[in-house]
Design an enzyme around this catalytic site. Structure first.
Site, PDB file in Angstrom:
ATOM      1  N   ASP A  79       0.778  -1.249   0.000  1.00 43.85           N
ATOM      2  CA  ASP A  79       0.000   0.000   0.000  1.00 43.85           C
ATOM      3  C   ASP A  79       0.808   1.297   0.000  1.00 43.85           C
ATOM      4  O   ASP A  79       0.263   2.366   0.297  1.00 43.85           O
ATOM      5  CB  ASP A  79      -0.962   0.014   1.195  1.00 43.85           C
ATOM      6  CG  ASP A  79      -2.158  -0.882   0.947  1.00 43.85           C
ATOM      7  OD1 ASP A  79      -2.708  -0.840  -0.160  1.00 43.85           O
ATOM      8  OD2 ASP A  79      -2.530  -1.630   1.859  1.00 43.85           O
ATOM      9  N   ASP A  81      -6.877  -3.098  -6.381  1.00 44.00           N
ATOM     10  CA  ASP A  81      -6.470  -1.849  -5.723  1.00 44.00           C
ATOM     11  C   ASP A  81      -4.997  -1.512  -6.004  1.00 44.00           C
ATOM     12  O   ASP A  81      -4.582  -0.355  -5.941  1.00 44.00           O
ATOM     13  CB  ASP A  81      -6.628  -1.936  -4.197  1.00 44.00           C
ATOM     14  CG  ASP A  81      -7.829  -2.731  -3.727  1.00 44.00           C
ATOM     15  OD1 ASP A  81      -8.283  -3.608  -4.470  1.00 44.00           O
ATOM     16  OD2 ASP A  81      -8.294  -2.505  -2.611  1.00 44.00           O
TER      17      ASP A  81
HETATM   18  N1  GLY Z   1      -7.399  -1.620  -0.372  1.00 42.06           N
HETATM   19  C1  GLY Z   1      -8.230  -0.851   0.162  1.00 42.06           C
HETATM   20  C2  GLY Z   1      -9.671  -0.757  -0.061  1.00 42.06           C
HETATM   21  O1  GLY Z   1     -10.114  -0.306  -1.079  1.00 42.06           O
HETATM   22  O2  GLY Z   1     -10.416  -1.130   0.801  1.00 42.06           O
END
Ligand code: GLY
Length: 390
Positions: free
Chosen positions: A112, A171
């Site tokens: 992330d 993501d």
């Molecule tokens: N990865 C984060 C989300 O969109 O919840």
């Protein structure tokens, strides 16, 4: 005569009321940005020490550790406010909150770092060109790149041995702008090659024929091929988790902006078409948290997915022509106007958040139907994009 007067008066009243309605339903970015500015200013004054707001649950503000994936959004919001109102003292606050994240640059345990560092230090660097910020960013990009495997040719999202071998989530497309930036700034083209490879493999393996996307693809580490496709935050493995669709749209639009490769533009256009024409997309364009929830319309909407979609459509509209360009611009502005009109967080005791009704993880019953910081981040980004295009 008297009757005629009454009729004229009544008609004038209707005209004035309808004008007011039209004005309110149109998007006035500056009006909203000024409201956000006032709320946020008051919200920050209420914080005794700098902490990173994440969401509101059970009526209480939940703060996040700098090490969580949402830590970059609040500093990012402050940098955006600093660019909107340079005469105010936003950048003092932005520096203070950004610097809470410095050690994130060493994080190699998950993917992330784009959300965390590029949205905080990245916006800070483009505003200040502070060399210390550049160092944090380049160290962080190297940490992110350490999760790239040359056989699989993607960045691994999470470490979950026993559950998945090499999970990659949609993501993860949101990390690629950070890698592309690092490649350009450092002159090390490996970052750029990784980002392009990740986008290409995701394009190949993450999408269904209708351009909806799976949330998770797990890769076989021996062959490098997809071993399983499914979900983690959506309703089920074949459903359409709304925020995942929005990440894909945003990610491929950004990839086209940064590389100019037509395949990314085509992908973004196809995702947008799919999403906006989904039979379960409500008229106000604020999607349900999962577009295939059989409970629709009696289920939660996800405001964060709408805000990300609006930000992406405004960018995408730059690369389209005539009617299509106008259509996406108008659609994005409609989403933003609807968010402002019907989905704001009306709580004068907590002014750190602007929008309500996002969904974090419905399967885990976490942050369901509440204000979440990333909805505000993309709402603000979309408002600024909309204003720039006036
Ligand atoms: N990865 C984060 C989300 O969109 O919840």
């Amino acid at each position: 005569m008297f009757l005629k007067g009454i009729v004229i008066c009544f008609s004038l009243c209707v005209l004035v009321m309808s004008c007011q309605y039209t004005n309110r339903s149109e998007l006035d970015e500056k009006y909203i940005l000024n409201k956000i500015s006032d709320r946020l200013h008051a919200g920050i004054l209420e914080l005794d020490t700098p902490r990173l707001p994440r969401s509101v649950e059970g009526g209480k503000t939940r703060f996040t550790s700098p090490r969580s994936w949402t830590s970059g959004f609040f500093p990012g919001i402050l940098w955006m406010m600093a660019s909107y109102e340079p005469h105010k003292k936003w950048s003092n606050e932005a520096h203070k909150y950004t610097e809470l994240l410095e050690n994130v640059k060493y994080e190699t345990g998950h993917h992330d770092l784009g959300f965390m560092l590029y949205n905080s230090y990245g916006l800070g660097y483009s505003a200040t060109y502070n060399p210390a910020y550049k160092e944090v960013l380049l160290t962080g990009a190297a940490s992110l790149a350490s999760r790239y495997d040359t056989l699989i040719a993607l960045i691994k999202s999470w470490d979950r041995p026993g559950k998945w071998q090499y999970p990659v989530i949609i993501d993860n497309m949101m990390n690629l702008e950070f890698l592309l930036w690092a490649g350009k700034e450092s002159g090390d083209s490996t970052f750029i090659e990784m980002a392009i490879s990740h986008a290409d493999e995701t394009l190949k393996n993450h999408f269904r024929p209708d351009y909806s996307s799976y949330h998770v693809v797990d890769y076989d580490t021996a062959t490098g091929e997809p071993a399983w496709r499914g979900t983690h935050q959506g309703l089920n493995d074949s459903s359409d988790w709304a925020r995942g669709q929005a990440w894909g749209l945003y990610g491929y639009t950004m990839m086209y902006k940064e590389t100019g490769h037509k395949r990314y533009l085509n992908q973004a256009k196809s995702i947008a078409h799919y999403l906006l024409n989904h039979p379960n997309m409500p008229e106000d364009l604020i999607p349900y948290w999962d577009l295939k929830d059989p409970g629709i319309p009696n289920t939660h909407k996800d405001v964060s997915a709408a805000a990300i979609t609006a930000a992406a459509l405004l960018q995408l509209s730059d690369y389209l022509k005539n009617d299509q360009q106008l259509a996406y611009m108008v659609t994005a502005r409609k989403i933003l106007a609807n968010l402002d009109q019907s989905y704001t967080y009306e709580n004068e005791d907590n002014r750190l958040f602007y929008l309500d009704h996002s969904v974090g993880s419905k399967p885990k019953n976490g942050e369901v139907g509440v204000p979440i910081i990333y909805a505000d981040y993309y709402f603000l980004e979309a408002l600024m994009r909309s204003l720039e295009r006036r």
